[in-house]
Write an enzyme that holds these catalytic residues in place. Structure first.
Site, mmCIF file in Angstrom:
data_model
loop_
_atom_site.group_PDB
_atom_site.id
_atom_site.type_symbol
_atom_site.label_atom_id
_atom_site.label_comp_id
_atom_site.label_asym_id
_atom_site.label_seq_id
_atom_site.Cartn_x
_atom_site.Cartn_y
_atom_site.Cartn_z
ATOM 1 N N ASP A 193 -3.090 12.398 5.843
ATOM 2 C CA ASP A 193 -3.112 11.624 4.603
ATOM 3 C C ASP A 193 -1.930 10.659 4.596
ATOM 4 O O ASP A 193 -0.791 11.059 4.831
ATOM 5 C CB ASP A 193 -3.042 12.563 3.399
ATOM 6 C CG ASP A 193 -3.408 11.848 2.098
ATOM 7 O OD1 ASP A 193 -4.088 10.804 2.160
ATOM 8 O OD2 ASP A 193 -3.010 12.334 1.032
ATOM 9 N N HIS A 218 1.272 2.438 -5.660
ATOM 10 C CA HIS A 218 1.351 3.892 -5.872
ATOM 11 C C HIS A 218 2.730 4.407 -5.475
ATOM 12 O O HIS A 218 3.364 5.165 -6.225
ATOM 13 C CB HIS A 218 0.262 4.589 -5.048
ATOM 14 C CG HIS A 218 0.342 6.085 -5.079
ATOM 15 N ND1 HIS A 218 0.082 6.827 -6.220
ATOM 16 C CD2 HIS A 218 0.678 6.985 -4.112
ATOM 17 C CE1 HIS A 218 0.231 8.123 -5.936
ATOM 18 N NE2 HIS A 218 0.604 8.255 -4.678
ATOM 19 N N GLU A 225 -6.401 12.312 -6.658
ATOM 20 C CA GLU A 225 -5.948 11.052 -6.049
ATOM 21 C C GLU A 225 -7.167 10.356 -5.466
ATOM 22 O O GLU A 225 -7.869 10.918 -4.625
ATOM 23 C CB GLU A 225 -4.895 11.298 -4.955
ATOM 24 C CG GLU A 225 -3.560 11.753 -5.523
ATOM 25 C CD GLU A 225 -2.433 11.802 -4.480
ATOM 26 O OE1 GLU A 225 -2.734 11.853 -3.266
ATOM 27 O OE2 GLU A 225 -1.251 11.790 -4.903
ATOM 28 N N GLU A 249 -8.875 8.077 -3.028
ATOM 29 C CA GLU A 249 -8.513 7.593 -1.699
ATOM 30 C C GLU A 249 -9.755 7.168 -0.920
ATOM 31 O O GLU A 249 -10.879 7.541 -1.250
ATOM 32 C CB GLU A 249 -7.780 8.693 -0.909
ATOM 33 C CG GLU A 249 -6.562 9.235 -1.666
ATOM 34 C CD GLU A 249 -5.572 9.976 -0.776
ATOM 35 O OE1 GLU A 249 -5.643 9.848 0.462
ATOM 36 O OE2 GLU A 249 -4.714 10.681 -1.358
ATOM 37 N N ASP A 273 -7.955 13.613 -3.072
ATOM 38 C CA ASP A 273 -6.852 14.479 -2.644
ATOM 39 C C ASP A 273 -6.284 15.171 -3.884
ATOM 40 O O ASP A 273 -5.289 14.734 -4.457
ATOM 41 C CB ASP A 273 -5.793 13.612 -1.936
ATOM 42 C CG ASP A 273 -4.570 14.410 -1.531
ATOM 43 O OD1 ASP A 273 -4.671 15.636 -1.386
ATOM 44 O OD2 ASP A 273 -3.496 13.790 -1.369
ATOM 45 N N ARG A 296 0.873 18.487 -9.417
ATOM 46 C CA ARG A 296 2.110 17.694 -9.495
ATOM 47 C C ARG A 296 3.353 18.534 -9.744
ATOM 48 O O ARG A 296 4.435 18.184 -9.255
ATOM 49 C CB ARG A 296 1.984 16.638 -10.600
ATOM 50 C CG ARG A 296 0.864 15.639 -10.394
ATOM 51 C CD ARG A 296 0.985 14.920 -9.071
ATOM 52 N NE ARG A 296 -0.050 13.895 -8.932
ATOM 53 C CZ ARG A 296 -0.274 13.242 -7.799
ATOM 54 N NH1 ARG A 296 0.457 13.486 -6.712
ATOM 55 N NH2 ARG A 296 -1.223 12.338 -7.741
ATOM 56 N N GLN A 339 4.150 20.135 -6.503
ATOM 57 C CA GLN A 339 4.607 19.089 -5.571
ATOM 58 C C GLN A 339 6.074 18.733 -5.816
ATOM 59 O O GLN A 339 6.861 18.609 -4.878
ATOM 60 C CB GLN A 339 3.721 17.849 -5.745
ATOM 61 C CG GLN A 339 4.005 16.726 -4.754
ATOM 62 C CD GLN A 339 3.089 15.522 -4.967
ATOM 63 O OE1 GLN A 339 2.172 15.557 -5.787
ATOM 64 N NE2 GLN A 339 3.328 14.464 -4.220
ATOM 65 N N LYS A 350 -1.109 20.249 -2.180
ATOM 66 C CA LYS A 350 -2.190 19.373 -1.719
ATOM 67 C C LYS A 350 -3.269 20.116 -0.934
ATOM 68 O O LYS A 350 -4.414 19.673 -0.909
ATOM 69 C CB LYS A 350 -1.607 18.304 -0.779
ATOM 70 C CG LYS A 350 -0.557 17.410 -1.414
ATOM 71 C CD LYS A 350 -1.210 16.286 -2.168
ATOM 72 C CE LYS A 350 -0.200 15.215 -2.519
ATOM 73 N NZ LYS A 350 -0.856 14.076 -3.155
ATOM 74 N N THR A 403 -9.562 19.304 -0.741
ATOM 75 C CA THR A 403 -9.711 17.847 -0.671
ATOM 76 C C THR A 403 -11.202 17.567 -0.588
ATOM 77 O O THR A 403 -11.883 18.091 0.294
ATOM 78 C CB THR A 403 -8.992 17.278 0.578
ATOM 79 O OG1 THR A 403 -7.623 17.669 0.550
ATOM 80 C CG2 THR A 403 -9.098 15.756 0.622
ATOM 81 N N GLU A 453 0.060 8.468 -12.437
ATOM 82 C CA GLU A 453 0.379 7.060 -12.743
ATOM 83 C C GLU A 453 -0.338 6.585 -13.997
ATOM 84 O O GLU A 453 0.223 5.845 -14.803
ATOM 85 C CB GLU A 453 -0.064 6.164 -11.589
ATOM 86 C CG GLU A 453 0.719 6.300 -10.315
ATOM 87 C CD GLU A 453 0.045 5.486 -9.229
ATOM 88 O OE1 GLU A 453 0.296 4.277 -9.136
ATOM 89 O OE2 GLU A 453 -0.773 6.057 -8.483
HETATM 90 MN MN MN Z 1 -2.932 11.731 -1.128
#
Ligand code: MN
Length: 439
Positions: free
Chosen positions: A139, A146, A212, A214, A246, A250, A253, A266, A270, A387
């Site tokens: 990834d 971002h 996320e 992606e 993904d 948070r 993380q 993570k 996925t 975000e």
């Molecule tokens: Mn990612």
């Protein structure tokens, strides 16, 4: 770059392929693995609201000898890997063959009629599986918007680390927890620690579950360990693209990411969309690589080529929708919470591939390289809730009145992507979806 398979005037005897809003007109022909009540997992191509069964096509003698051998092998191993290992030329041969097989007018009938029984399976009657057996999953972090947004939350003084504009940042993900679209995702447990507190961390369900948005790139032909991939050759190693979620915890993380990067925040799940949209299908929708701001360094020579600068980007519109459990009981459709474009990425797909192999790391057919969260300049184009709600300080209001800072149990996240350009048929990626289950 384009050929007769991209001709906007082409029609298919599969009637639904002509519908204006279909993701799968005859100009697309994305590849996947499907099964149905009477068919074991096998390769297929989406066309309108149907799937062209490539094993049935093989058995009817509609593929050449070489493609037939490859499709048989895909059926045996229940993945597209043998096809991917054949590289771009094999994929192009299959595209040409499938395009010829599916062309015609709906009312042309007789020749088409004999196909309809065995060659097609309705999408509604099929289960779509992961397109490839992914050996390794990487990834990246290729959106500068971002990276800057997230960096400014965690490190206000230096949002963008000094390496960002020189190397595509990435980490090795986990292939075992890749799941197909539609698979429910259980809220993970993990260690978290409140930022300001001096109390010890606690273990329990994440309170800041996020998605996320992606784009994934499937590798076709690999490289030998020790060999590099020149930027000029990079796209000959990429079969095509898919959508990818993904899922990210948070709070976990923030506590675990230093010094070695993401780990348990993570790798619990996925989600990957079912259809591999080939680079050949995407040819009409190429665009120049991202234009770097004045004063930004140019990429080092091994990460730059005139051709990649001229057409290394992709015009893919991407959106994220959320539907909550309450919305479903009230028959409220999932609501769009962001819309952006893959054209906003700082690094091209070719640069990601070349960088990945630049130390001699061997990429293999079926490997998956994800772009990192696709975020653009505007608020509406931010590709994750971290975000989009600015770390939860600007909650989103959904139709029905609920608000969201992060994902709650029962929330369904749906990602969609499509390409449009004057003079060409719109093509799409299908959906990448998953519902959050309680811990
Ligand atoms: Mn990612």
């Amino acid at each position: 770059m384009t050929n007769d398979t991209h001709d906007a005037a082409l029609t298919s005897w599969v009637e639904s392929a002509q519908e204006a809003d279909t993701d799968f007109p005859i100009q697309n022909l994305p590849l996947g693995i499907f099964e149905s009540t009477d068919r074991q997992p096998r390769p297929g191509i989406a066309i309108g609201d149907q799937i062209l069964d490539l094993v049935a096509a093989m058995e009817l003698g509609l593929l050449g000898d070489s493609l037939a051998t490859t499709i048989h092998e895909c059926e045996r191993v229940r993945s597209l890997n043998p096809l991917l290992a054949g590289g771009r030329s094999t994929l192009a041969a299959l595209r040409n063959t499938a395009s010829a097989m599916l062309r015609g007018n709906v009312d042309e009938g007789v020749a088409a009629e004999k196909y309809r029984g065995g060659l097609l399976v309705a999408l509604d009657d099929a289960e779509l599986l992961l397109p490839a057996r992914v050996g390794d999953y990487t990834d990246f972090y290729a959106s500068i918007y971002h990276a800057t947004n997230v960096g400014s939350m965690f490190r206000p003084d230096s949002p963008l680390l000094p390496n960002y504009k020189w190397i595509p940042i990435g980490y090795h993900g986990r292939a075992s927890s890749l799941v197909r679209s539609g698979t429910p995702v259980r809220r993970p447990n993990g260690q978290t620690r409140d930022d300001a507190a001096s109390a010890p961390p606690t273990f329990g369900p994440t309170r800041r579950l996020d998605y996320e948005l992606e784009v994934g790139a499937f590798i076709c032909a690999g490289n030998m360990q020790g060999d590099q991939i020149a930027i000029a050759d990079a796209e000959s190693h990429v079969a095509g693209l898919c959508l990818l979620n993904d899922w990210s915890a948070r709070d976990m993380q923030a506590w675990e990411y230093q010094p070695l990067g993401p780990f348990l925040a993570k790798n619990f799940a996925t989600t990957v969309s079912p259809w591999l949209v080939t680079l050949d299908a995407l040819a009409p929708f190429r665009r120049p690589a991202f234009v770097r701001a004045e004063g930004d360094p140019q990429p080092l020579p091994h990460l730059s080529s005139d051709d990649d600068q001229r057409r290394g980007g992709f015009d893919i519109t991407l959106e994220v929708l959320i539907g909550t459990a309450l919305m479903r009981t009230q028959n409220i459709a999932p609501a769009r919470i962001s819309i952006g474009s893959f054209a906003s990425m700082y690094w091209t797909v070719a640069q990601l591939v070349t960088h990945h192999a630049s130390n001699g790391c061997n990429l293999e057919a079926g490997d998956l390289l994800a772009s990192g969260t696709v975020s653009g300049e505007t608020k509406e184009s931010r590709g994750c809730l971290l975000e989009r709600t600015w770390r939860g300080t600007e909650p989103l209001t959904l139709p029905g009145g609920e608000t969201r800072r992060f994902l709650e149990d029962g929330d369904e996240v749906i990602m969609r992507g499509w390409c449009e350009r004057n003079g060409f048929r719109r093509i799409g990626f299908g959906e990448c979806a998953g519902v959050v289950l309680s811990a």
